[in-house]
Motif scaffolding. Structure first.
Motif, PDB file in Angstrom:
ATOM      1  N   ASP A 143     -11.387  -7.152   7.654  1.00  0.00           N
ATOM      2  CA  ASP A 143     -10.558  -7.152   6.440  1.00  0.00           C
ATOM      3  C   ASP A 143      -9.250  -6.407   6.669  1.00  0.00           C
ATOM      4  OD1 ASP A 143     -12.754  -8.340   5.335  1.00  0.00           O
ATOM      5  OD2 ASP A 143     -13.378  -6.617   4.127  1.00  0.00           O
ATOM      6  N   VAL A 144      -9.289  -5.399   7.517  1.00  0.00           N
ATOM      7  CA  VAL A 144      -8.088  -4.589   7.758  1.00  0.00           C
ATOM      8  C   VAL A 144      -6.971  -5.460   8.323  1.00  0.00           C
ATOM      9  CG1 VAL A 144      -7.138  -2.643   9.055  1.00  0.00           C
ATOM     10  CG2 VAL A 144      -9.451  -2.500   8.081  1.00  0.00           C
ATOM     11  N   SER A 145      -7.314  -6.279   9.331  1.00  0.00           N
ATOM     12  CA  SER A 145      -6.297  -7.149   9.950  1.00  0.00           C
ATOM     13  C   SER A 145      -5.910  -8.306   9.036  1.00  0.00           C
ATOM     14  CB  SER A 145      -6.826  -7.701  11.281  1.00  0.00           C
ATOM     15  OG  SER A 145      -7.107  -6.661  12.186  1.00  0.00           O
ATOM     16  N   ALA A 146      -6.896  -8.889   8.349  1.00  0.00           N
ATOM     17  CA  ALA A 146      -6.637 -10.085   7.543  1.00  0.00           C
ATOM     18  C   ALA A 146      -5.979  -9.762   6.207  1.00  0.00           C
ATOM     19  CB  ALA A 146      -7.946 -10.841   7.294  1.00  0.00           C
ATOM     20  N   ILE A 147      -6.190  -8.556   5.683  1.00  0.00           N
ATOM     21  CA  ILE A 147      -5.671  -8.204   4.352  1.00  0.00           C
ATOM     22  C   ILE A 147      -4.617  -7.095   4.430  1.00  0.00           C
ATOM     23  CG2 ILE A 147      -6.278  -7.527   1.998  1.00  0.00           C
ATOM     24  CD1 ILE A 147      -7.588 -10.133   2.874  1.00  0.00           C
ATOM     25  N   LEU A 148      -5.025  -5.930   4.899  1.00  0.00           N
ATOM     26  CA  LEU A 148      -4.119  -4.774   4.868  1.00  0.00           C
ATOM     27  C   LEU A 148      -2.913  -4.948   5.777  1.00  0.00           C
ATOM     28  CD1 LEU A 148      -6.686  -1.806   4.835  1.00  0.00           C
ATOM     29  CD2 LEU A 148      -5.599  -2.961   2.902  1.00  0.00           C
ATOM     30  N   ASP A 149      -3.129  -5.520   6.968  1.00  0.00           N
ATOM     31  CA  ASP A 149      -2.037  -5.636   7.945  1.00  0.00           C
ATOM     32  C   ASP A 149      -1.367  -7.004   7.965  1.00  0.00           C
ATOM     33  OD1 ASP A 149      -2.736  -3.066   8.659  1.00  0.00           O
ATOM     34  OD2 ASP A 149      -3.976  -3.681  10.364  1.00  0.00           O
ATOM     35  N   ASN A 150      -1.779  -7.895   7.092  1.00  0.00           N
ATOM     36  CA  ASN A 150      -1.272  -9.268   7.108  1.00  0.00           C
ATOM     37  C   ASN A 150      -0.088  -9.412   6.160  1.00  0.00           C
ATOM     38  OD1 ASN A 150      -0.869 -12.020   7.251  1.00  0.00           O
ATOM     39  ND2 ASN A 150      -3.022 -12.558   6.961  1.00  0.00           N
ATOM     40  N   LYS A 151       1.098  -9.561   6.726  1.00  0.00           N
ATOM     41  CA  LYS A 151       2.306  -9.662   5.909  1.00  0.00           C
ATOM     42  C   LYS A 151       2.395 -10.986   5.150  1.00  0.00           C
ATOM     43  CE  LYS A 151       5.011  -6.559   8.838  1.00  0.00           C
ATOM     44  NZ  LYS A 151       6.229  -6.405   9.691  1.00  0.00           N
ATOM     45  N   ASP A 152       1.595 -11.973   5.555  1.00  0.00           N
ATOM     46  CA  ASP A 152       1.635 -13.260   4.864  1.00  0.00           C
ATOM     47  C   ASP A 152       1.134 -13.162   3.429  1.00  0.00           C
ATOM     48  OD1 ASP A 152       2.662 -14.452   7.065  1.00  0.00           O
ATOM     49  OD2 ASP A 152       0.820 -15.443   7.698  1.00  0.00           O
ATOM     50  N   LEU A 153       0.473 -12.061   3.080  1.00  0.00           N
ATOM     51  CA  LEU A 153      -0.006 -11.884   1.708  1.00  0.00           C
ATOM     52  C   LEU A 153       1.100 -11.402   0.775  1.00  0.00           C
ATOM     53  CD1 LEU A 153      -2.736 -12.020   3.259  1.00  0.00           C
ATOM     54  CD2 LEU A 153      -3.584 -10.276   1.706  1.00  0.00           C
ATOM     55  N   ARG A 154       2.144 -10.822   1.341  1.00  0.00           N
ATOM     56  CA  ARG A 154       3.195 -10.213   0.518  1.00  0.00           C
ATOM     57  C   ARG A 154       4.119 -11.271  -0.074  1.00  0.00           C
ATOM     58  NH1 ARG A 154      -0.507  -7.241   2.965  1.00  0.00           N
ATOM     59  NH2 ARG A 154      -0.029  -5.018   3.085  1.00  0.00           N
ATOM     60  N   PRO A 155       4.522 -11.099  -1.331  1.00  0.00           N
ATOM     61  CA  PRO A 155       5.431 -12.065  -1.974  1.00  0.00           C
ATOM     62  C   PRO A 155       6.761 -12.193  -1.258  1.00  0.00           C
ATOM     63  CG  PRO A 155       4.414 -10.618  -3.607  1.00  0.00           C
ATOM     64  CD  PRO A 155       4.068 -10.058  -2.267  1.00  0.00           C
ATOM     65  N   SER A 156       7.151 -11.152  -0.522  1.00  0.00           N
ATOM     66  CA  SER A 156       8.432 -11.195   0.184  1.00  0.00           C
ATOM     67  C   SER A 156       8.406 -12.138   1.383  1.00  0.00           C
ATOM     68  CB  SER A 156       8.818  -9.789   0.658  1.00  0.00           C
ATOM     69  OG  SER A 156       7.799  -9.251   1.489  1.00  0.00           O
ATOM     70  N   THR A 157       7.204 -12.499   1.843  1.00  0.00           N
ATOM     71  CA  THR A 157       7.064 -13.419   2.974  1.00  0.00           C
ATOM     72  C   THR A 157       7.144 -14.856   2.483  1.00  0.00           C
ATOM     73  OG1 THR A 157       5.625 -11.846   4.121  1.00  0.00           O
ATOM     74  CG2 THR A 157       5.588 -14.133   4.884  1.00  0.00           C
ATOM     75  N   PRO A 158       7.963 -15.704   3.101  1.00  0.00           N
ATOM     76  CA  PRO A 158       8.048 -17.107   2.672  1.00  0.00           C
ATOM     77  C   PRO A 158       6.679 -17.779   2.689  1.00  0.00           C
ATOM     78  CG  PRO A 158       9.800 -16.599   4.241  1.00  0.00           C
ATOM     79  CD  PRO A 158       8.880 -15.410   4.222  1.00  0.00           C
TER      80      PRO A 158
END
Length: 582
Positions: A32-47
């Motif tokens: 979960d750490v890599s897939a959620i906490l460290d994954n920038k693709d979840l952030r609204p700022s990421t296209p």
């Protein structure tokens, strides 16, 4: 064909909530750490388009370090979670519980195709509470299994409506099936295996063929005695459409990963890099190991890599008996289901297809995967297992003197599984609880000792963390990462001499560069940090600055794309410009 009633939906949902409500107290752990906490693709700022360009962990698919797991629809649900609650773990766990309840209801709907009302409900109840599912439901990254299963079951249900009352082909359900298969595959790769399940259903259930009938028809056609019967032609046409659609999906998938398989180390899957016959014997032995986890989920572990299951290196290894017994039992079930056309045979063949086909991509038999055993991949195969158990219950309960005993056994089974699942959820509360629970099951996996050490390190408990890291080096003496962990911890305890010794051991385990020859071995960037860490440690001694710079350059020579080495060396040049040689 019985439908699912509201009472059954409420019963299944209530049972799922009862088993998993404590998972809402769990945090983000392990993957979960890599897939959620460290994954920038979840952030609204990421296209949003990045979700379709990167892998499950947010790494561009074109990069060598990419895991090649292409699951954009699953990542999209993570992004929706982030939109509404950012990194509140409870909301991610809550959605997983809801999705598991949906899978249970859809599975009951599928069971009604092959089982009567009572035994179908027994299968769905057993599936709802089976402890093997805790990794898929309580681990947030297990959502890939849940979403893929929803579309997989929906695709299968759609396909069962592709035959009209007059045995004609109904094309809209087939078109819907193809769309749902694509959606299942975009959630997790194994979703594509539902096509095989549909083919089995079409041939052996919808058309009622047996293997002897198929062979007899083929022999008559080859001898020119008769053309293909109309029913066979219709079946072939439907299957051709499914197969072509599947091939197109596979071609697209290969293009997405750029025709490259992910890179795994021998620590991830030791048998994958072992010689013949060790590789084949071990991979085949893993099949009864997975079957035993379904039969007896009393000892569950979040990580089965490294030395968890010793390699089967000889034909004289007694574990080969388990492999032989497994294949014998599987063969007998297949023989029973393919030879006869009564309802029991149809139930067994569909159960086997649910067990075998979705498991093939994770079996290691055709291509290596990045794990030895993973409980989450048994989520769909457990459906077939539950159908077999329920079918056995149906047969036994119809014998008057065994009816009460069969109900008692099912009651005990459901109760013990529900309690085990509820207790297992607490293991996922934090990384420390998860990995310590895993060590109770398996003490031969250095990765688990390392992970407990990391959890203690995050609590600044360096002295206790050091004990676990040292144990990891004893369990797996050639684990570079374990020696690096020891070195880092010694440094945090202000023991520079011991830290340097540990780093030197890790460095000695790295593949050596042969002067004059191109370095072609793939090296994990995190292992190359041993050069950076050692250089940063010894440059505190001004008499060893040249030695430190040599370490930076060595890291760069091994991997010219290792950015951290350039950054560290640049910082070094600013601090000691007179000792820096470009």
């Amino acid at each position: 064909m019985a439908v699912v009633s509201w009472k059954e939906i409420l019963l299944l949902t209530g049972l799922v909530v009862g088993c998993y409500w404590n998972s809402l107290s769990c945090g983000f752990v392990f993957d979960d750490v890599s897939a959620i906490l460290d994954n920038k693709d979840l952030r609204p700022s990421t296209p949003l388009r990045n979700l379709f360009l990167n892998d499950f962990w947010g790494t561009p698919m074109a990069e060598e370090r990419s895991h090649k797991s292409y699951r954009p629809l699953t990542v999209l649900t993570f992004r929706l979670n982030y939109l509404f609650s950012e990194l509140s773990a409870s909301s991610y766990h809550m959605l997983n519980v809801v999705l598991h309840a949906v899978v249970c209801v859809l599975f009951l709907r599928v069971c009604r195709l092959f089982l009567d009302k009572t035994s179908g409900l027994v299968a769905a109840l057993l599936f709802a509470v089976h402890p093997i599912h805790t990794e898929a439901v309580t681990g947030v990254v297990g959502r890939a299994e849940l979403l893929s299963s929803i579309f997989l079951l929906a695709a299968f249900l759609a396909y069962t409506k592709s035959t009209g009352a007059d045995h004609s082909i109904v094309w809209p359900p087939i078109a819907l099936t193809v769309v749902l298969v694509a959606a299942a595959t975009l959630c997790k790769e194994q979703g594509i295996t539902v096509v095989g399940i549909c083919c089995v259903h079409e041939v052996f259930v919808a058309q009622g063929f047996t293997l002897p009938m198929l062979l007899d028809t083929l022999r008559q056609v080859l001898q020119g005695k008769d053309g293909f019967p109309y029913a066979v032609l219709q079946t072939l046409l439907k299957l051709i459409v499914l197969v072509i659609s599947t091939l197109l999906l596979v071609i697209v998938r290969v293009q997405v990963i750029q025709s490259q398989l992910p890179v795994f180390t021998r620590f991830d899957n030791p048998a994958a890099v072992s010689p013949t016959p060790t590789r084949q014997l071990t991979f085949n032995y893993l099949l009864p190991v997975n079957a035993w986890l379904l039969l007896n989920p009393s000892e569950l572990c979040c990580d089965w890599t490294m030395g968890t299951i010793p390699l089967v290196e000889s034909l004289l290894d007694l574990r080969n008996m388990a492999t032989l017994l497994f294949y014998t039992f599987l063969g007998l079930l297949a023989y029973h289901s393919l030879r006869y056309r009564h309802s029991s045979a149809k139930t067994v063949i569909m159960a086997l297809s649910l067990i075998v086909l979705p498991f093939i991509p994770a079996s290691n038999l055709f291509f290596p995967v990045g794990f030895v055993v993973a409980e989450r991949v048994l989520y769909v195969p457990s459906m077939g297992f539950c159908v077999l158990i329920a079918h056995g219950f149906k047969i036994v309960s119809h014998k008057g003197h065994l009816k009460k005993i069969s109900w008692l056994i099912i009651g005990v089974l459901l109760t013990t599984h529900a309690v085990k699942t509820f207790k297992r959820n607490w293991d996922w509360e934090s990384e420390y609880t998860l990995f310590t629970s895993a060590l109770k099951v398996n003490k031969n996996n250095a990765k688990l000792w390392n992970n407990v050490g990391h959890a203690l390190e995050n609590q600044n408990n360096y002295a206790k963390a050091l004990q676990y890291f040292l144990q990891a080096t004893r369990v797996q003496p050639d684990d570079i990462g374990a020696h690096m962990n020891v070195g880092r911890t010694y440094k945090n305890l202000n023991k520079s001499k011991e830290a340097e010794d540990a780093y030197l051991v890790a460095k000695s385990l790295m593949p050596q560069v042969i002067p004059g020859k191109k370095y072609a071995t793939r090296v994990a960037p995190n292992h190359l940090n041993v050069y950076i860490n050692l250089a940063n440690l010894i440059r505190a001694n001004e008499s060893r600055l040249e030695e430190a710079d040599q370490l930076y350059r060595q890291a760069i020579s091994m991997r010219p794309d290792f950015k951290q080495a350039y950054i560290s060396r640049q910082d070094f040049s600013f601090l000691y410009p007179s000792n820096f040689s470009p």
